[in-house]
Design an enzyme around this catalytic site. Structure first.
Site, short mmCIF file in Angstrom:
data_model
loop_
_atom_site.label_atom_id
_atom_site.label_comp_id
_atom_site.label_asym_id
_atom_site.label_seq_id
_atom_site.Cartn_x
_atom_site.Cartn_y
_atom_site.Cartn_z
N TYR A 46 0.83 -1.23 0.00
CA TYR A 46 0.00 0.00 0.00
C TYR A 46 0.86 1.27 0.00
O TYR A 46 0.78 2.08 -0.92
CB TYR A 46 -0.94 -0.05 1.22
CG TYR A 46 -1.56 1.26 1.61
CD1 TYR A 46 -2.24 2.06 0.68
CD2 TYR A 46 -1.47 1.73 2.93
CE1 TYR A 46 -2.80 3.27 1.06
CE2 TYR A 46 -2.04 2.92 3.32
CZ TYR A 46 -2.70 3.70 2.38
OH TYR A 46 -3.25 4.91 2.76
N ILE A 47 1.71 1.41 1.00
CA ILE A 47 2.55 2.63 1.05
C ILE A 47 3.65 2.53 -0.01
O ILE A 47 3.94 3.51 -0.71
CB ILE A 47 3.14 2.83 2.46
CG1 ILE A 47 2.00 3.01 3.48
CG2 ILE A 47 4.07 4.05 2.48
CD1 ILE A 47 2.44 3.07 4.94
N ASP A 76 10.10 -7.21 -4.16
CA ASP A 76 8.92 -7.54 -3.34
C ASP A 76 8.61 -9.02 -3.56
O ASP A 76 8.70 -9.51 -4.69
CB ASP A 76 7.73 -6.67 -3.80
CG ASP A 76 6.60 -6.62 -2.79
OD1 ASP A 76 6.24 -5.51 -2.36
OD2 ASP A 76 6.06 -7.70 -2.43
N LEU A 131 5.69 -10.31 -2.95
CA LEU A 131 4.24 -10.38 -3.20
C LEU A 131 3.51 -11.20 -2.13
O LEU A 131 2.43 -11.73 -2.38
CB LEU A 131 3.94 -10.93 -4.60
CG LEU A 131 4.54 -10.12 -5.77
CD1 LEU A 131 4.13 -10.76 -7.11
CD2 LEU A 131 4.07 -8.67 -5.74
N GLY A 146 1.86 -7.76 -1.01
CA GLY A 146 1.77 -6.76 -2.08
C GLY A 146 1.11 -7.32 -3.33
O GLY A 146 0.93 -8.53 -3.48
N ALA A 163 9.75 -3.16 2.93
CA ALA A 163 9.24 -4.53 3.06
C ALA A 163 9.25 -4.96 4.52
O ALA A 163 10.31 -5.03 5.15
CB ALA A 163 10.10 -5.49 2.24
N ALA A 164 8.07 -5.22 5.08
CA ALA A 164 7.97 -5.62 6.48
C ALA A 164 6.55 -6.06 6.81
O ALA A 164 5.62 -5.75 6.08
CB ALA A 164 8.35 -4.45 7.40
N SER A 184 8.22 3.89 12.39
CA SER A 184 6.81 4.07 12.76
C SER A 184 6.66 4.84 14.06
O SER A 184 7.50 4.75 14.97
CB SER A 184 6.20 2.68 12.95
OG SER A 184 4.92 2.77 13.51
N TYR A 206 5.62 -5.32 17.00
CA TYR A 206 5.77 -4.56 15.76
C TYR A 206 6.60 -3.29 16.00
O TYR A 206 7.59 -3.03 15.31
CB TYR A 206 4.39 -4.18 15.18
CG TYR A 206 4.47 -3.13 14.12
CD1 TYR A 206 4.96 -3.45 12.85
CD2 TYR A 206 4.12 -1.81 14.38
CE1 TYR A 206 5.10 -2.47 11.88
CE2 TYR A 206 4.25 -0.84 13.41
CZ TYR A 206 4.74 -1.17 12.16
OH TYR A 206 4.88 -0.19 11.21
N LYS A 220 10.52 -2.15 14.70
CA LYS A 220 10.82 -0.91 13.98
C LYS A 220 11.95 -0.14 14.68
O LYS A 220 12.82 0.46 14.05
CB LYS A 220 9.56 -0.05 13.85
CG LYS A 220 8.57 -0.60 12.84
CD LYS A 220 9.12 -0.44 11.43
CE LYS A 220 8.39 -1.25 10.41
NZ LYS A 220 8.96 -1.14 9.06
#
Ligand code: WQD
Length: 319
Positions: free
Chosen positions: A7-8, A27, A29, A32, A70-71, A113, A137, A141
């Protein structure tokens, strides 16, 4: 660019291409979507845990810098499956930094984040505020930032960690968020299911009792990555930068904005507070203004409007 089909990530790819960067998307996928990767970008379907492959990709395409998104990013899932988050997010950045070392790539923009702050003590959190992540999470980060600092000393890398606040909206309807993890998509899903959207708690010590967050349009956030990448190209820099608007909105205000945008009262109800939610998280954005010459341009209504258009065009499959 890792995670460019997300998305981002897809918004960041779009902004980089519009600013004349040559972009290689890496990526796997796993979450994604390939359709989100524009034709002008080179696509390498690859999981970032394979260091050797990553280094080969960097060498093959003469990569000079990395934008790393990617995370795994679902806070709730990280509480129930923390080792997955440590494995993917920390294992991922370790592999990436090692590949950069092998390919002699020295510059990286990293997706961090606001989750690193946890329950903030200040009205607005600045980059030197204390960090108390409340979820695995957020922990992963933060550890990612530590790894960047360590590699700055050990290997002379230059880095910018962008701490994202609450991301909403879409630049194009087909680039909308296909996950339903956050407030705005959760309101839309409730409405689709003819349920009442939930305000998680209204007894917080805020103006209207509901939690306050700093919502940022994904297009503004994407542009911050372009400025960060350009900064690393033109000067020597290492640092953390908050990316928010600096303005807080309560959950009830978001509900009312959705009502306005969709043209009918969402008829929200108050439910139990969600464990671990800070009453207020709002960014101090002075550093983004001074160091990146960046500021948000979209207001909450335009974020919600674009998110709603995207939702209507392509509602997530798991509705
Ligand atoms: C926003 C507010 C909820 C759903 C997390 C991460 C953060 C970033 C964004 C990635 C809170 C309330 C929500 C609902 C509600 N992610 N809410 N009813 O928790 O602020 O931030 O996602 O980096 O780092 O920590 O985002 O969208 O879940 O919640 O009242 O149905 O909406 O309580 O106050 P959060 P969110």
């Amino acid at each position: 660019m890792t995670g460019g089909a997300g998305y981002i990530g897809a918004h960041v790819v779009k902004s980089l291409l519009e600013n004349d960067f040559k972009v290689v998307v890496v990526d796997d996928l796993s979450t994604g979507l390939e359709r989100k990767i524009p034709e002008q970008a080179i696509f390498e379907k690859q999981n970032i845990s394979d260091t050797k492959k990553l280094a080969e990709i960097m060498k093959k395409h003469n990569v000079t810098g990395v934008v790393h998104l990617a995370a795994k990013k679902a806070v709730g899932e990280s509480m129930t499956n923390p080792s997955l988050y440590y494995q993917e997010n920390i294992g991922g950045i370790i592999s990436l930094l090692e590949a950069m070392n092998q390919a002699n790539v020295k510059k990286i923009v990293y997706s961090s984040s606001a989750a690193v702050y946890g329950d903030p003590v200040e009205e607005k959190v600045h980059e030197n505020s204390q960090t108390h992540p409340q979820s695995p999470y957020g922990e992963t980060k933060l550890v990612g930032e530590w790894l960047l600092k360590a590699d700055e000393k050990a290997r002379d890398i230059e880095w910018i960690a962008l701490r994202y606040f609450n991301v909403v909206g879409a630049a194009l309807p087909e680039l909308g968020d296909t996950g339903v993890n956050n407030l705005v998509p959760m309101i839309f899903r409730a409405l689709d299911n003819k349920q009442r959207p939930q305000v998680f708690g209204d007894k917080y010590s805020t103006t209207d009792g509901s939690c306050i967050r700093d919502y940022i349009h994904v297009s503004d956030l994407a542009h911050a990555h372009v400025l960060a990448a350009q900064k690393l190209i033109t000067e020597k820099y290492c640092g953390i930068i908050n990316v928010g608007t600096g303005q807080g909105f309560s959950v009830k205000q978001v509900m009312n904005t959705v009502s306005k945008v969709i043209g009918k009262d969402v008829n929200f109800e108050i439910s139990q507070p969600r464990p671990g939610d800070p009453a207020q998280t709002v960014a101090d954005v002075k550093k983004a203004a001074s160091d990146l010459k960046w500021q948000a341009t979209n207001d909450l209504e335009s974020m919600v409007t674009s998110a709603w258009q995207a939702w209507q065009k392509m509602p997530p499959a798991n509705n």
